[in-house]
Design a protein around this motif. Structure first.
Motif, PDB file in Angstrom:
ATOM      1  N   LEU A  49      30.306 -29.372  -8.148  1.00 14.89           N
ATOM      2  CA  LEU A  49      31.519 -30.190  -8.192  1.00 14.89           C
ATOM      3  C   LEU A  49      31.111 -31.662  -8.074  1.00 14.89           C
ATOM      4  O   LEU A  49      30.004 -31.977  -7.646  1.00 14.89           O
ATOM      5  CB  LEU A  49      32.449 -29.789  -7.052  1.00 14.89           C
ATOM      6  CG  LEU A  49      33.079 -28.393  -7.204  1.00 14.89           C
ATOM      7  CD1 LEU A  49      34.012 -28.112  -6.036  1.00 14.89           C
ATOM      8  CD2 LEU A  49      33.850 -28.277  -8.511  1.00 14.89           C
ATOM      9  N   PRO A  50      32.002 -32.587  -8.450  1.00 14.82           N
ATOM     10  CA  PRO A  50      31.657 -34.021  -8.404  1.00 14.82           C
ATOM     11  C   PRO A  50      31.217 -34.471  -7.004  1.00 14.82           C
ATOM     12  O   PRO A  50      31.550 -33.820  -6.002  1.00 14.82           O
ATOM     13  CB  PRO A  50      32.970 -34.705  -8.783  1.00 14.82           C
ATOM     14  CG  PRO A  50      33.780 -33.689  -9.480  1.00 14.82           C
ATOM     15  CD  PRO A  50      33.348 -32.363  -8.967  1.00 14.82           C
ATOM     16  N   THR A  51      30.494 -35.569  -6.948  1.00 16.01           N
ATOM     17  CA  THR A  51      29.960 -36.050  -5.666  1.00 16.01           C
ATOM     18  C   THR A  51      31.058 -36.423  -4.679  1.00 16.01           C
ATOM     19  O   THR A  51      30.811 -36.512  -3.482  1.00 16.01           O
ATOM     20  CB  THR A  51      29.057 -37.282  -5.871  1.00 16.01           C
ATOM     21  OG1 THR A  51      29.798 -38.268  -6.587  1.00 16.01           O
ATOM     22  CG2 THR A  51      27.806 -36.922  -6.630  1.00 16.01           C
ATOM     23  N   THR A  52      32.293 -36.651  -5.168  1.00 13.33           N
ATOM     24  CA  THR A  52      33.387 -36.936  -4.241  1.00 13.33           C
ATOM     25  C   THR A  52      33.650 -35.736  -3.331  1.00 13.33           C
ATOM     26  O   THR A  52      34.240 -35.881  -2.266  1.00 13.33           O
ATOM     27  CB  THR A  52      34.679 -37.276  -5.006  1.00 13.33           C
ATOM     28  OG1 THR A  52      34.823 -36.370  -6.089  1.00 13.33           O
ATOM     29  CG2 THR A  52      34.664 -38.696  -5.510  1.00 13.33           C
ATOM     30  N   ALA A  53      33.203 -34.544  -3.742  1.00 17.01           N
ATOM     31  CA  ALA A  53      33.403 -33.346  -2.925  1.00 17.01           C
ATOM     32  C   ALA A  53      32.226 -33.100  -1.971  1.00 17.01           C
ATOM     33  O   ALA A  53      32.215 -32.130  -1.229  1.00 17.01           O
ATOM     34  CB  ALA A  53      33.606 -32.121  -3.830  1.00 17.01           C
ATOM     35  N   ALA A  54      31.238 -33.999  -1.998  1.00 24.01           N
ATOM     36  CA  ALA A  54      30.016 -33.778  -1.216  1.00 24.01           C
ATOM     37  C   ALA A  54      30.135 -34.271   0.225  1.00 24.01           C
ATOM     38  O   ALA A  54      30.905 -35.178   0.526  1.00 24.01           O
ATOM     39  CB  ALA A  54      28.836 -34.483  -1.888  1.00 24.01           C
ATOM     40  N   THR A  55      29.359 -33.647   1.102  1.00 30.58           N
ATOM     41  CA  THR A  55      29.216 -34.084   2.496  1.00 30.58           C
ATOM     42  C   THR A  55      27.719 -34.109   2.772  1.00 30.58           C
ATOM     43  O   THR A  55      26.997 -33.252   2.269  1.00 30.58           O
ATOM     44  CB  THR A  55      29.890 -33.071   3.440  1.00 30.58           C
ATOM     45  OG1 THR A  55      31.223 -32.849   2.984  1.00 30.58           O
ATOM     46  CG2 THR A  55      29.927 -33.591   4.874  1.00 30.58           C
ATOM     47  N   PRO A 112      29.763 -28.432  -2.933  1.00 28.77           N
ATOM     48  CA  PRO A 112      30.360 -27.172  -3.386  1.00 28.77           C
ATOM     49  C   PRO A 112      29.962 -26.864  -4.830  1.00 28.77           C
ATOM     50  O   PRO A 112      29.834 -27.772  -5.655  1.00 28.77           O
ATOM     51  CB  PRO A 112      31.865 -27.405  -3.288  1.00 28.77           C
ATOM     52  CG  PRO A 112      32.067 -28.749  -2.707  1.00 28.77           C
ATOM     53  CD  PRO A 112      30.761 -29.459  -2.630  1.00 28.77           C
TER      54      PRO A 112
END
Lengths: 124, 419
Positions: A49-55, A112
């Motif tokens: 998924l895009p990096t905006t969904a990353a932690t 994700p």
């Protein structure tokens, strides 16, 4: 020898693709993947998924720090990855912390998986 | 994709950043837009020949700045223009732009550009039109089609909006932390409006409006990229993704609306659902709930249910209760009542909405929902009166058709179980 092929692109561009354009790219990739599967050469494939969904878990400090967003530093190198199946981000973070305790330094980016394709078998 | 369509994607992706930087440079929306347009035309030619530059946004900003300066000169002094080759053959132009653009600048530039579009003096429709034109780069024709007005009318609307913005003197210095938070909230609200304009649609125009939802998601991702730790922006992005994931199932082959309970859930977009759920997960960890997060959580419950009958209505009831406390509104209460009807039965739902009659008496959905509750309770005559009222108040043929379907069910007892 197994090889990991890591995919890089500007996500602003790929996110600007229309559904049709995205489908067209995936269809073309599908043809290649099908050939590789038949040859028994393809292992698991994941579209993240895009990096905006990353932690990110920064484990270069004690205690490790959880920050929203991707791992954006350039002085470290990508050395490996795990795929874990969890019920939510909290569980994934728990596992990540456990791994981090075993191997401090650097960071883990938790991203994700959007699409996962597990090819039948890879000859190793 | 055709051979050159990649250029279009790259330009579209670079647009917000580039136009935002040009706005700071020229301090004039029209000049910034025209300069970007010119740079895009040159990119089409140059990139086809030389391949894409390493940093497309920086290339476009530099070429647009030169083009913009030229056009200002041309109109003021009638100086001869430099040869075209000098401007468009800059092979590594981006190295020169590194100096004035760091990440923080980009962030404030883009936020300013978005914020200009949601100036409080602009009515909602103008905010949306301006954002779609300036930030997303949709053509006036596309926007006019989405709003079901003529191109001329839309052109005028955008020109008026630009005029108001220009006379409003939006400050160009870096905003304070408080100003920034206020701007982010205003921009989030505007993005939500763009999405709703695309989502709230009827049979005839759903094709024309669909791009608005895509643009809203792109804008939400852009905002989230700028503010990656804001749980409400994660919530907003998740909400839009989860709602839009159902797009393909919302209309049947004839273009008629398919209700949530009748939708083919295999046609929902699994990738968008995955992204939406991942973002809510991230947001919840911050323990700073807000209306977008709560609405996204409600959408997530629908997304997680494999079938309509597996929907966790008690959880939806609870979440609407939370939303009622955050944003008290009769419409939220009405939505809650629909969940209550499923979780605790139609009698409880009916009790809940009776006090809303004074405020929602002219709202078609109120009478529609009331009719459905009465129908479930077997009070058919009262149900029919409520449905008739709803039809009279319906805004679109699709809404009226939906109510007629309910009446149909009233007249054919046993044909279909009350849901």
């Amino acid at each position: 020898m197994q090889y990991a092929i890591l995919c890089y692109h500007d996500e602003k561009v790929t996110c600007a693709w229309s559904k049709e354009e995205d489908d067209a790219v995936m269809a073309k990739l599908g043809v290649v993947m099908e050939k590789l599967t038949k040859q028994g050469k393809l292992g698991p494939v994941a579209r993240l998924l895009p990096t905006t969904a990353a932690t990110t878990l920064r484990k270069d400090r004690e205690p490790p720090l959880v920050v929203d967003g991707p791992f954006a530093e350039t002085k470290e190198q990508l050395l490996g990855f795990y795929i874990v199946d969890c019920k939510n981000l909290d569980e994934a973070l728990e596992i990540t912390r456990e791994l981090g305790a075993a191997n401090p330094g650097g960071a883990y980016e938790i991203r994700p998986v959007g699409v996962f394709f597990d090819a039948p078998k890879v000859a190793s | 994709m055709s051979d050159t369509s990649w250029i279009g994607s790259v330009i579209a992706a670079a647009r917000p950043q580039a136009v935002a930087a040009l706005l700071r440079y020229f301090r004039n929306l029209d000049t910034a837009e025209e300069a970007f347009q010119e740079a895009s035309l040159r990119a089409l030619k140059a990139w086809q020949k030389n391949g894409p530059p390493r940093d497309a946004a920086a290339w476009l900003i530099m070429v647009a700045r030169n083009a913009g300066i030229d056009s200002v000169r041309k109109t003021s002094k009638q100086d001869p223009l430099p040869p075209e080759d000098l401007i468009s053959d800059l092979s590594d132009v981006e190295t020169a732009t590194v100096e004035q653009l760091d990440a923080a600048d980009y962030r404030d530039d883009i936020l300013r550009l978005l914020f200009i579009c949601c100036h409080p003096e602009l009515p909602a429709t103008q905010q949306i039109a301006l954002a779609l034109r300036i930030v997303s780069g949709l053509s006036v024709k596309q926007i006019a089609r989405a709003f079901l007005v003529t191109e001329v009318a839309m052109e005028q609307r955008i020109t008026r909006a630009k005029g108001r913005v220009a006379s409003a003197h939006v400050p160009f210095e870096s905003p304070s932390a408080a100003d920034r938070a206020e701007r982010v909230a205003a921009v989030a609200a505007m993005i939500y409006l763009v999405f709703n304009e695309g989502y709230t649609t009827n049979v005839a125009d759903h094709g024309a409006k669909a791009p608005l939802c895509e643009e809203a998601i792109r804008l939400a991702r852009l905002l989230l990229g700028l503010y990656p730790t804001e749980p409400e922006i994660m919530g907003l992005t998740a909400l839009l993704l989860l709602q839009h994931a159902r797009a393909a199932a919302r209309f049947d082959a004839d273009g008629s609306v398919v209700l949530l309970e009748d939708q083919d859930r295999t046609r929902w977009n699994a990738k968008q659902i995955a992204e939406g759920l991942a973002l809510i997960d991230k947001a919840v960890r911050h323990r700073r709930p807000g209306p977008y997060q709560v609405q996204a959580a409600i959408a997530a419950i629908h997304a997680r249910a494999k079938a309509f009958r597996e929907t966790d209505w008690s959880e939806i009831d609870l979440l609407y209760g939370t939303l009622e406390r955050m944003q008290p509104s009769p419409v939220v209460s009405l939505n809650r009542a629909v969940a209550v009807a499923k979780a605790r039965g139609p009698a409880a739902a009916l009790d809940m909405i009776e006090p809303l009659a004074a405020k929602l008496g002219s709202y078609f959905y109120f009478h529609g929902a009331r009719g459905a509750f009465l129908q479930e309770l077997g009070r058919k005559d009262e149900a029919r009166v409520a449905f008739d009222r709803a039809i009279a108040l319906a805004n679109t043929p699709a809404e009226a058709a939906h109510i007629r379907m309910q009446i149909d069910r009233l007249q054919t007892p046993g044909a279909r179980e009350a849901s």
